[in-house]
Scaffold this active site. Structure first.
Site, PDB file in Angstrom:
ATOM      1  N   ARG A 127     126.414  79.821-109.333  1.00 29.94           N
ATOM      2  CA  ARG A 127     125.269  80.763-109.367  1.00 29.94           C
ATOM      3  C   ARG A 127     124.139  80.025-110.057  1.00 29.94           C
ATOM      4  NH1 ARG A 127     124.973  87.017-111.140  1.00 29.94           N
ATOM      5  NH2 ARG A 127     125.701  87.105-108.984  1.00 29.94           N
ATOM      6  N   HIS A 154     122.127  85.711-101.476  1.00 32.98           N
ATOM      7  CA  HIS A 154     123.351  86.148-102.168  1.00 32.98           C
ATOM      8  C   HIS A 154     124.401  86.487-101.103  1.00 32.98           C
ATOM      9  CE1 HIS A 154     125.916  87.481-105.247  1.00 32.98           C
ATOM     10  NE2 HIS A 154     125.332  88.596-105.635  1.00 32.98           N
ATOM     11  N   CYS A 286     123.852  96.492-104.820  1.00 35.68           N
ATOM     12  CA  CYS A 286     124.787  95.434-105.227  1.00 35.68           C
ATOM     13  C   CYS A 286     125.184  95.546-106.691  1.00 35.68           C
ATOM     14  CB  CYS A 286     124.197  94.067-104.935  1.00 35.68           C
ATOM     15  SG  CYS A 286     122.714  93.678-105.900  1.00 35.68           S
TER      16      CYS A 286
HETATM   17  N1   CP Z   1     126.120  92.001-107.627  1.00 40.80           N
HETATM   18  C1   CP Z   1     126.311  90.941-108.423  1.00 40.80           C
HETATM   19  O1   CP Z   1     126.265  89.787-107.994  1.00 40.80           O
HETATM   20  O2   CP Z   1     126.577  91.282-109.707  1.00 40.80           O
HETATM   21  P1   CP Z   1     126.697  90.298-110.955  1.00 40.80           P
HETATM   22  O3   CP Z   1     125.304  89.800-111.258  1.00 40.80           O
HETATM   23  O4   CP Z   1     127.259  91.145-112.042  1.00 40.80           O
HETATM   24  O5   CP Z   1     127.598  89.155-110.593  1.00 40.80           O
HETATM   25  N1  NVA Z   2     118.346  90.553-107.025  1.00 38.11           N
HETATM   26  C1  NVA Z   2     119.208  90.517-108.154  1.00 38.11           C
HETATM   27  C2  NVA Z   2     120.634  90.556-107.733  1.00 38.11           C
HETATM   28  C3  NVA Z   2     121.638  90.566-108.854  1.00 38.11           C
HETATM   29  C4  NVA Z   2     123.060  90.561-108.384  1.00 38.11           C
HETATM   30  C5  NVA Z   2     118.925  89.278-108.982  1.00 38.11           C
HETATM   31  O1  NVA Z   2     118.779  88.192-108.388  1.00 38.11           O
HETATM   32  O2  NVA Z   2     118.824  89.394-110.194  1.00 38.11           O
END
Ligand code: CP
Ligand code: NVA
Length: 328
Positions: A127, A154, A286
């Site tokens: 990530r 994502h 999400c």
């Molecule tokens: N939806 C999602 O990716 O959540 P986290 O940021 O908690 O991993």
């Molecule tokens: N759009 C959000 C998604 C988190 C899972 C972010 O990038 O922070």
């Protein structure tokens, strides 16, 4: 399908010769047949675990002996826990690493990090902020790399979302999905999925927060209808699925918070807006959510909402993604 780049001239180890590996970088760069196979496998694996304790191993152990690195440059609850638990259920082991604690965060190149990590682990999930970091990691790693979120996409989230939709309301092909809010990284992966899974997509939000045009054009080129509709009521009318996400993403400056809230307030998903969707429409987010900003608690906890099934399905969908990456 993103294949392993053959940049490593050393003789392949037994483990590497044993299977064909693929990166999972984005939904639009993954073969649609492979995506379908992953969703179906995720569903089968989920069914097979019904009633089992969360920590119990799967009947087969496709990741036995495998070490998986989970690298986070940003916070996470769902991605971190679901990957960790998923690997363990499949018989593998994990290393949880924070980007800032690694030499990566102190000047070592991404390419060198990728080469080094590939000597220790069988799979890397990362990530990160910049998409370029993910792509460079994939270019130089000799093990599969999975995108666990970048500023631009994502994909693991949307694999879980497709699985969740189909679990509740049948095939997503030909359905109408509406995104209300910020045209962000999660929206981008929905646009990728629209083209690959064959559903129509409407974005409703302020022009200043429109998604990148390339994502919309690419989906349209695959034959699906992708529209921008500024009026949220018109957009949601007849929707099979309504989706939103946080108004301020992790990569957005906190200084933009108030401006974004002012721009997005009219795109809140509330019970009145959901009334215009189909009676059996689903609501997704999400998570993490800011309750009563982008969506009301009434909707998040209401009859249309499947937000916690989405969160659970991250586990099952990603297990299928990892198996595909490793050719297992
Ligand atoms: N939806 C999602 O990716 O959540 P986290 O940021 O908690 O991993
Ligand atoms: N759009 C959000 C998604 C988190 C899972 C972010 O990038 O922070």
């Amino acid at each position: 399908m993103a294949q392993r780049p053959d940049t490593d001239r050393r003789p392949k180890t037994e483990n590497e010769r044993e299977y064909q590996m693929s990166h999972f970088l984005d939904i639009n760069t993954t073969d649609p047949a492979a995506l379908r196979q992953m969703i179906d496998q995720a569903q089968r694996m989920k069914s097979a675990r019904q009633g089992q304790p969360k920590g119990s191993p799967d009947a087969d152990l496709p990741l036995a002996g495998h070490m998986v690195a989970l690298i986070f440059e940003k916070p996470s609850t769902r991605t971190r826990v679901s990957f960790d638990v998923g690997v363990r259920q499949m018989g593998g082991e994990t290393l949880l690493l924070s980007g800032s604690d690694m030499q990566l965060g102190h000047g070592e190149t991404i390419a060198d990090t990728a080469r080094v990590m590939s000597r220790y682990v069988d799979l890397i999930m990362i990530r990160t902020f910049e998409e370029a970091t993910l792509l460079e990691m994939a270019e130089h790693a000799t093990v599969p790399v999975i995108n666990g979120l970048t500023n631009r996409s994502h994909p693991c989230q949307i694999m879980a979302d497709i699985m969740t939709f189909e679990e509740h309301n049948g095939p997503i092909k030909g359905r109408k999905v509406v995104w209300s809010g910020d045209g962000n990284n999660v929206f981008s992966s929905f646009a990728h999925a629209a083209g690959q899974f064959g559903f129509d997509l409407t974005f409703t939000g302020p022009q200043t927060l429109d998604p990148e045009a390339v994502f919309l054009q690419e989906a349209r080129a695959k034959g699906v209808t992708v529209e921008i509709e500024r009026d949220p009521v018109k957009a949601v009318t007849g929707a099979d699925l309504v989706v939103t996400d946080t108004w301020v993403s992790m990569h957005d400056p906190q200084s933009a918070r108030e401006r974004r809230h002012n721009q997005l307030r009219g795109y809140q998903v509330n019970a009145e807006l959901m009334r215009h969707a189909k009676p059996d429409a689903l609501f997704m987010h999400c998570l993490p959510a800011h309750r009563d900003d982008e969506a009301t608690s009434e909707v998040m906890d209401g009859a249309h909402s499947v937000i916690f099934d989405e969160a659970e399905n991250r586990l099952h969908a990603q297990k299928a993604v990892m198996r595909w990456c490793l050719g297992r």
